[in-house]
Design an enzyme around this catalytic site. Sequence first.
Site, PDB file in Angstrom:
ATOM      1  N   ALA A   8      -4.883  -3.140 -10.214  1.00  0.00           N
ATOM      2  CA  ALA A   8      -5.333  -1.753 -10.211  1.00  0.00           C
ATOM      3  C   ALA A   8      -5.606  -1.125  -9.261  1.00  0.00           C
ATOM      4  CB  ALA A   8      -6.736  -1.939 -11.092  1.00  0.00           C
ATOM      5  N   GLY A   9      -4.515  -0.957  -8.202  1.00  0.00           N
ATOM      6  CA  GLY A   9      -4.375  -0.079  -7.041  1.00  0.00           C
ATOM      7  C   GLY A   9      -4.283   1.431  -7.602  1.00  0.00           C
ATOM      8  N   GLY A  12      -1.362   1.390 -10.498  1.00  0.00           N
ATOM      9  CA  GLY A  12      -1.854   0.846 -11.792  1.00  0.00           C
ATOM     10  C   GLY A  12      -3.125   1.530 -12.370  1.00  0.00           C
ATOM     11  N   ARG A  35     -15.143  -7.311  -9.940  1.00  0.00           N
ATOM     12  CA  ARG A  35     -14.154  -6.044 -10.175  1.00  0.00           C
ATOM     13  C   ARG A  35     -14.617  -5.288 -11.643  1.00  0.00           C
ATOM     14  NH1 ARG A  35     -11.411  -2.985  -7.534  1.00  0.00           N
ATOM     15  NH2 ARG A  35      -9.296  -3.347  -8.521  1.00  0.00           N
ATOM     16  N   LYS A 185      15.549   2.333  -2.337  1.00  0.00           N
ATOM     17  CA  LYS A 185      13.875   2.350  -1.840  1.00  0.00           C
ATOM     18  C   LYS A 185      13.697   1.550  -0.948  1.00  0.00           C
ATOM     19  CE  LYS A 185       9.802   4.003  -2.577  1.00  0.00           C
ATOM     20  NZ  LYS A 185       8.425   3.411  -2.885  1.00  0.00           N
ATOM     21  N   ASN A 193       8.718   2.750   7.253  1.00  0.00           N
ATOM     22  CA  ASN A 193       7.537   2.154   7.172  1.00  0.00           C
ATOM     23  C   ASN A 193       7.126   1.192   8.596  1.00  0.00           C
ATOM     24  OD1 ASN A 193       7.677   3.338   4.899  1.00  0.00           O
ATOM     25  ND2 ASN A 193       6.536   1.492   3.696  1.00  0.00           N
TER      26      ASN A 193
END
Length: 307
Positions: A8-9, A12, A35, A185, A193
């Site tokens: 759930a970042g 998500g 959480r 990608k 990065n």
Amino acid sequence: MHWHILGAGAIGCIWAAQLYKSKHDVTLILRSKERLQQLCESKGIIYQSLNAESCAYNVGAELVKNNTPIKNLLICTKAYSTISALKSVAGRLTSDANVVLLQNGLGPQQEAVKLFPELSLWAATTTDGAYLNAPFHVVRAGHGETLIGMISKKKPLTYNDLIPSPCGDLNISLSANIEHKLWCKVAINAAINPLTALNNCKNGALVSNTVLTKKMQTVCQEVEMIAAACGQDLFDKPLYEMAISIANATAENYSSMLQDIKQKRPTEIEQITGFLCKQADKLNCNAPENNLLLQQVKQLSTAISSA
Ligand code: KPL
């Protein structure tokens, strides 16, 4: 269609909000009672759109150890957690389950296929931009495209069998060659990065600072050579030109790797540059600049986490 979402970042939370909004059943799989409590306190997922409007979506949630069956699973954890995330719920997957792996990097997708040959496994890559302001409070920073393609050896399904439709403001398409999209990608992430993480700079600095631009050019040349040795013809223009245009288009962004470093989280260096260096080693390609970046990011990560 019922979707379970593990991770759930920011991505998500976007998926959970958009599926919920489109009237699909959606359940977040969370790793702890703390959480669950955070989700309860935030009164669901708070989704802030580009025009700064906020909406709350009261999505369901459960713990990993719950034993309800899972038919459609989206894993959008960080790349280094993909396999442990999949293993944590493997016993709950139905025999006809679809599992979509949506994260940066390469390596975990191939490992998942080896570990779970009987599963319908899909990989996805996205150019959607988002970040979390607070737990379960996601800010949409840009609308991109999500490509999904099958990576297991099973008979491919049709679009409607997998992609939840409608799906809010998500722009999702099936890709016939997702491996190539993942390579593209990874190549862009390898170019941008590590250099931004090591130099603590926004993506735009790779264009405005000539020393960094020169390093990025060398990184790109090596990555292109490794990709070619692996049978991947990346873009229809040189990788360096693509990386320059993406660094320009995202000039004000902090790369995900720099954000990880700033927040003292592990980085995805092993699944990006590390993956490429492994391929280079296997194929006797010389990639000194990428190997150096790999070592330097690992050192920085260790130094930061022990500080
Ligand atoms: O995907 C990205 C990332 O930061 O991981 C780029 C394209 C580099 C944009 O920041």
